[in-house]
Design a protein around this motif. Structure first.
Motif: not given
Length: 131
Positions: A3, A62, A98-99, A73-74, A71, A101-102
């Protein structure tokens, strides 16, 4: 999952845990219906602040993601529905946890009402790359 976030300096910057846009390759797409802060053990609305309700909503999402082997990340896009836009900062704080990362692309809107008197509802779209 491959992504890529897209960003343009010619559009307003993301001012929270979301991206202007997220590009993904072809794969399996999973559309999650909106979740409200219903406790699955009791079937009752979780009482409390919008922080408490947002955490329950995210935990519900979740679990639905996990049912599909996914999860957060998707997740590539979320829609957030608030009864009162004054709750935005508190919702945003919890949502962002909950996010880590990106973050996905996101829309947040104020609505006239939600089921059972909920203060927040969130839906999302997840993408899984083919193996």
């Amino acid at each position: 999952m491959a992504r890529k976030t897209l960003h343009s300096d010619k559009a307003p910057k993301a001012i929270g845990p979301y991206s202007q846009a997220v590009e993904v390759g072809l794969g399996r797409m999973v559309f999650l219906s909106g979740q409200t802060p219903i406790d699955p053990a009791t079937g009752e609305l979780v009482q409390g602040s919008v922080k408490v309700q947002t955490a329950r909503v995210m935990d519900n999402l979740r679990e639905v993601l996990a049912a599909g082997g996914l999860d957060f990340s998707h997740v590539v896009r979320c829609g957030v529905f608030l009864v009162d836009m004054a709750d935005f900062a508190e919702m945003n704080e919890v949502y962002g946890r909950y996010f880590p990362g990106t973050p996905p692309a996101r829309t947040t809107v104020q609505v006239a009402g939600l089921p059972k008197g909920a203060r927040v509802e969130i839906d999302c779209i997840a993408v899984v790359q083919p193996t």
